[in-house]
Motif scaffolding. Structure first.
Motif, short mmCIF file in Angstrom:
data_model
loop_
_atom_site.label_atom_id
_atom_site.label_comp_id
_atom_site.label_asym_id
_atom_site.label_seq_id
_atom_site.Cartn_x
_atom_site.Cartn_y
_atom_site.Cartn_z
N MET A 196 0.87 -1.14 -0.06
CA MET A 196 -0.35 -0.16 0.03
C MET A 196 0.93 1.17 -0.16
N LEU A 197 2.29 0.89 0.69
CA LEU A 197 2.39 2.00 0.67
C LEU A 197 3.75 2.46 0.44
N LEU A 198 4.78 1.60 -0.49
CA LEU A 198 5.40 1.42 -1.44
C LEU A 198 5.30 0.72 -2.36
N GLY A 199 4.15 0.65 -3.09
CA GLY A 199 3.21 0.17 -4.13
C GLY A 199 4.59 -1.36 -4.77
N LEU A 200 4.66 -1.64 -3.54
CA LEU A 200 5.13 -3.18 -4.47
C LEU A 200 3.97 -4.43 -4.86
N HIS A 201 3.99 -4.77 -5.64
CA HIS A 201 3.16 -5.89 -6.39
C HIS A 201 3.10 -7.18 -5.50
N PRO A 202 2.02 -6.90 -5.30
CA PRO A 202 1.64 -8.55 -4.71
C PRO A 202 2.37 -9.76 -4.71
N GLY A 203 2.52 -10.12 -5.95
CA GLY A 203 3.43 -10.60 -6.52
C GLY A 203 5.04 -11.65 -6.07
N ILE A 204 5.54 -10.05 -5.98
CA ILE A 204 6.85 -9.81 -4.76
C ILE A 204 6.59 -9.75 -4.04
N VAL A 205 5.40 -9.75 -3.68
CA VAL A 205 4.95 -9.91 -1.61
C VAL A 205 4.98 -11.38 -1.18
N ILE A 206 4.75 -12.19 -2.63
CA ILE A 206 4.12 -13.61 -1.98
C ILE A 206 5.13 -14.16 -2.54
N ALA A 207 6.12 -13.60 -3.53
CA ALA A 207 7.47 -15.05 -3.44
C ALA A 207 8.35 -14.20 -2.71
N VAL A 208 8.36 -13.15 -1.70
CA VAL A 208 9.54 -12.95 -0.47
C VAL A 208 9.24 -13.55 0.38
N LEU A 209 7.95 -13.30 1.09
CA LEU A 209 7.30 -14.66 2.26
C LEU A 209 7.55 -15.67 1.74
N LEU A 210 7.21 -16.19 0.62
CA LEU A 210 7.70 -17.59 0.42
C LEU A 210 8.89 -18.11 0.48
N VAL A 211 10.14 -17.02 0.11
CA VAL A 211 10.93 -17.68 0.26
C VAL A 211 11.28 -17.95 1.74
N LEU A 212 11.13 -16.10 2.73
CA LEU A 212 11.33 -16.04 3.83
C LEU A 212 10.78 -17.18 4.68
N ALA A 213 9.53 -17.98 4.38
CA ALA A 213 9.06 -18.97 5.03
C ALA A 213 9.62 -20.37 5.39
N VAL A 214 10.58 -19.89 4.14
CA VAL A 214 11.64 -21.44 3.73
C VAL A 214 12.99 -21.64 4.46
N ALA A 215 13.51 -20.22 4.10
CA ALA A 215 14.62 -19.57 4.71
C ALA A 215 14.22 -20.24 6.43
N LEU A 216 13.51 -19.78 7.18
CA LEU A 216 13.30 -19.50 8.41
C LEU A 216 12.11 -19.77 9.16
N PRO A 217 12.19 -20.70 9.38
CA PRO A 217 10.32 -21.50 9.42
C PRO A 217 9.95 -21.44 9.98
N ILE A 218 8.77 -21.04 10.46
CA ILE A 218 8.12 -20.75 11.39
C ILE A 218 7.44 -21.98 12.45
N LYS A 219 7.43 -21.57 13.11
CA LYS A 219 7.01 -22.78 14.04
C LYS A 219 5.25 -22.08 14.46
N LYS A 220 4.37 -23.93 13.90
CA LYS A 220 3.02 -23.66 14.26
C LYS A 220 2.75 -23.72 15.90
N LYS A 221 2.11 -22.99 16.22
CA LYS A 221 1.23 -22.83 17.56
C LYS A 221 0.74 -24.09 17.86
N GLU A 222 0.83 -24.09 18.87
CA GLU A 222 0.09 -26.18 18.80
C GLU A 222 -0.74 -25.59 19.97
N GLY A 223 -2.01 -26.38 20.29
CA GLY A 223 -3.08 -26.29 21.64
C GLY A 223 -3.92 -24.80 21.37
#
Length: 179
Positions: free
Chosen positions: A149-176
């Motif tokens: 919204m503020l920087l005008g980045l295309h959503p596809g780029i944001v999704i690609a960055v988040l996918l790379v981060l998800a692979v590089a820095l796995p986030i633990k799922k909350k349990e319980g």
């Protein structure tokens, strides 16, 4: 092949899932391109992949039956009715856009679409709370919002960055129980 997929494309009102029985009738019963079991396998594989089911099935069946030419033929036949209909409807809408009734209809679409997107967003937020928790979800939401919204980045780029981060820095799922 063109006739089989064109008929199912033009008669399949309601999107991809409504065309599945029509494609089956054409492919299995009328033109006998495959049997019931093979069609079930194609349907199962198609449902596991992202994207519209009608085009995935058309592409696979077309390729299987007629190679690359079959793939292209089946895809064109599947999407052609929708493309033609959209062109006709948009041309008609453009011609009648100044009529009060049409103006009211087009203005009425905006709030309906906003509510639909809002409900979908709320559903995604609830699911992210359930799987990631509020903190992690917010840590993903806020930078994504700023980037788009503020920087005008295309959503596809944001999704690609988040996918790379998800692979590089796995986030633990909350349990319980989530708080």
């Amino acid at each position: 092949m063109f006739i089989a997929f064109f008929r199912s494309g033009i008669l399949g009102f309601g999107g991809g899932p409504s065309t599945i029985p029509l494609v089956k009738k054409e492919v299995v019963e009328i033109f006998e391109m495959m049997d019931d079991e093979e069609f079930s396998d194609v349907l199962s594989i198609g449902n596991t992949l992202p994207g519209p089911i009608a085009t995935k099935m058309a592409g696979y069946i077309g390729y299987r039956v007629g190679g690359w030419l079959g793939l292209v033929t089946a895809l064109i036949a599947t999407v052609l009715p929708t493309v033609v209909l959209m062109i006709v409807l948009l041309a008609s809408l453009n011609e009648f856009k100044d009529i009060d009734f049409v103006k009211g209809m087009t203005k009425g679409v905006v709030p309906i679409l906003a509510v639909m997107l809002g409900v979908m967003t709320w559903d995604f937020l609830k699911k992210s709370k359930k799987s990631l928790g509020w903190k992690t979800g917010f840590l993903i939401l806020l930078p994504s919002f700023i980037a788009m919204m503020l920087l005008g980045l295309h959503p596809g780029i944001v999704i690609a960055v988040l996918l790379v981060l998800a692979v590089a820095l796995p986030i633990k799922k909350k349990e319980g129980r989530n708080k």
